[in-house]
Design a protein around this motif. Structure first.
Motif, PDB file in Angstrom:
ATOM      1  N   THR A   1       0.831  -1.198   0.000  1.00  0.00           N
ATOM      2  CA  THR A   1       0.000   0.000   0.000  1.00  0.00           C
ATOM      3  C   THR A   1       0.872   1.257   0.000  1.00  0.00           C
ATOM      4  OG1 THR A   1      -0.157  -0.011   2.413  1.00  0.00           O
ATOM      5  CG2 THR A   1      -1.898  -1.156   1.202  1.00  0.00           C
ATOM      6  N   HIS A   2       0.420   2.244  -0.763  1.00  0.00           N
ATOM      7  CA  HIS A   2       1.055   3.567  -0.773  1.00  0.00           C
ATOM      8  C   HIS A   2      -0.071   4.588  -0.780  1.00  0.00           C
ATOM      9  CE1 HIS A   2       2.974   7.170  -2.565  1.00  0.00           C
ATOM     10  NE2 HIS A   2       3.944   6.819  -1.743  1.00  0.00           N
ATOM     11  N   GLU A   3      -0.137   5.382   0.290  1.00  0.00           N
ATOM     12  CA  GLU A   3      -1.246   6.304   0.481  1.00  0.00           C
ATOM     13  C   GLU A   3      -2.534   5.489   0.392  1.00  0.00           C
ATOM     14  OE1 GLU A   3      -0.109   9.397  -2.256  1.00  0.00           O
ATOM     15  OE2 GLU A   3       1.481  10.068  -0.907  1.00  0.00           O
ATOM     16  N   ASP A   4      -3.436   5.795  -0.539  1.00  0.00           N
ATOM     17  CA  ASP A   4      -4.690   5.013  -0.578  1.00  0.00           C
ATOM     18  C   ASP A   4      -4.739   4.055  -1.767  1.00  0.00           C
ATOM     19  OD1 ASP A   4      -4.894   6.968  -2.492  1.00  0.00           O
ATOM     20  OD2 ASP A   4      -7.009   7.414  -2.114  1.00  0.00           O
ATOM     21  N   HIS A   5      -3.573   3.671  -2.283  1.00  0.00           N
ATOM     22  CA  HIS A   5      -3.516   2.770  -3.429  1.00  0.00           C
ATOM     23  C   HIS A   5      -2.834   1.451  -3.070  1.00  0.00           C
ATOM     24  CE1 HIS A   5      -4.651   6.422  -5.498  1.00  0.00           C
ATOM     25  NE2 HIS A   5      -4.887   5.722  -6.588  1.00  0.00           N
ATOM     26  N   ILE A   6      -3.211   0.400  -3.821  1.00  0.00           N
ATOM     27  CA  ILE A   6      -2.699  -0.952  -3.602  1.00  0.00           C
ATOM     28  C   ILE A   6      -2.038  -1.421  -4.890  1.00  0.00           C
ATOM     29  CG2 ILE A   6      -3.370  -3.341  -3.104  1.00  0.00           C
ATOM     30  CD1 ILE A   6      -5.832  -2.068  -1.580  1.00  0.00           C
TER      31      ILE A   6
ATOM     32  N   ALA B   1       1.899  -3.705 -13.940  1.00  0.00           N
ATOM     33  CA  ALA B   1       1.593  -3.360 -12.551  1.00  0.00           C
ATOM     34  C   ALA B   1       0.644  -2.181 -12.548  1.00  0.00           C
ATOM     35  CB  ALA B   1       2.871  -3.015 -11.795  1.00  0.00           C
ATOM     36  N   LYS B   2      -0.282  -2.179 -11.614  1.00  0.00           N
ATOM     37  CA  LYS B   2      -1.225  -1.073 -11.483  1.00  0.00           C
ATOM     38  C   LYS B   2      -1.349  -0.724  -9.997  1.00  0.00           C
ATOM     39  CE  LYS B   2      -4.123  -2.543 -15.393  1.00  0.00           C
ATOM     40  NZ  LYS B   2      -3.492  -1.685 -16.358  1.00  0.00           N
TER      41      LYS B   2
ATOM     42  N   ASP C   1     -11.526   0.287  -4.159  1.00  0.00           N
ATOM     43  CA  ASP C   1     -12.806   0.226  -4.871  1.00  0.00           C
ATOM     44  C   ASP C   1     -12.653  -0.195  -6.330  1.00  0.00           C
ATOM     45  OD1 ASP C   1     -13.946   1.100  -2.512  1.00  0.00           O
ATOM     46  OD2 ASP C   1     -13.970   3.201  -3.134  1.00  0.00           O
ATOM     47  N   ALA C   2     -11.455  -0.072  -6.875  1.00  0.00           N
ATOM     48  CA  ALA C   2     -11.221  -0.401  -8.293  1.00  0.00           C
ATOM     49  C   ALA C   2     -10.648  -1.806  -8.481  1.00  0.00           C
ATOM     50  CB  ALA C   2     -10.276   0.626  -8.906  1.00  0.00           C
ATOM     51  N   LEU C   3     -10.388  -2.526  -7.408  1.00  0.00           N
ATOM     52  CA  LEU C   3      -9.689  -3.813  -7.515  1.00  0.00           C
ATOM     53  C   LEU C   3     -10.427  -4.834  -8.385  1.00  0.00           C
ATOM     54  CD1 LEU C   3      -8.377  -4.253  -3.859  1.00  0.00           C
ATOM     55  CD2 LEU C   3      -7.058  -3.603  -5.890  1.00  0.00           C
ATOM     56  N   LEU C   4     -11.746  -4.841  -8.315  1.00  0.00           N
ATOM     57  CA  LEU C   4     -12.501  -5.859  -9.061  1.00  0.00           C
ATOM     58  C   LEU C   4     -12.504  -5.628 -10.569  1.00  0.00           C
ATOM     59  CD1 LEU C   4     -15.588  -6.855  -6.885  1.00  0.00           C
ATOM     60  CD2 LEU C   4     -13.516  -8.159  -7.386  1.00  0.00           C
TER      61      LEU C   4
END
Length: 130
Positions: free
Chosen positions: A12-17, A103-104, A109-112
């Motif tokens: 995790t970095h800030e609010d991203h995975i 890599a993303k 909320d966007a994982l799916l």
């Protein structure tokens, strides 16, 4: 049936995975699927040691903290996997892909939107529920 023990990093970095995409694999059911980076636990290694080593090998990423998240048991057609996931917060998004093709960095909320390897899906679902 072969059984393997692996670790996976939910970076995790800030609010991203961080989500990484496998390249072509000998088993179609995991070929080009997205996953959390990690790999096999070597004999005598702790989960934390394995995840630290794997992230250095796969992403040239040094991590300073790991927090156990959950364990998933999943049976693929050719093997059984026990995968221990760790939350690994990082201070940079700088990575070098040595084994993956893409890599993303996504919000939970966007994982799916991604096509995940089956064993990683329970981690995705738990992340989205929290």
């Amino acid at each position: 049936m072969k059984s393997i023990e692996v670790v996976a990093a939910i970076i995790t970095h800030e609010d991203h995975i961080l989500c990484v995409q496998r390249g072509p694999a000998k088993f179609d059911y995991i070929s080009h699927k997205f996953e959390f980076p990690g790999g096999k636990v070597e004999p005598g290694e702790s989960g934390e040691e394995a995840i630290t080593r794997e992230l250095q090998e796969e992403l040239k990423l040094d991590i300073s903290e790991t927090h156990y998240y959950m364990t998933v048991n999943h049976t693929y057609p050719d093997f059984h996997i026990t995968m221990h996931a760790y939350l690994c917060p990082v201070t940079t998004r700088e990575i070098v892909l040595t084994e993956h093709v893409d890599a993303k960095w996504l919000t939970k909320d966007a994982l799916l939107q991604l096509d995940w390897a089956a064993a990683d899906v329970p981690f995705v679902k738990k992340l989205m529920a929290n």
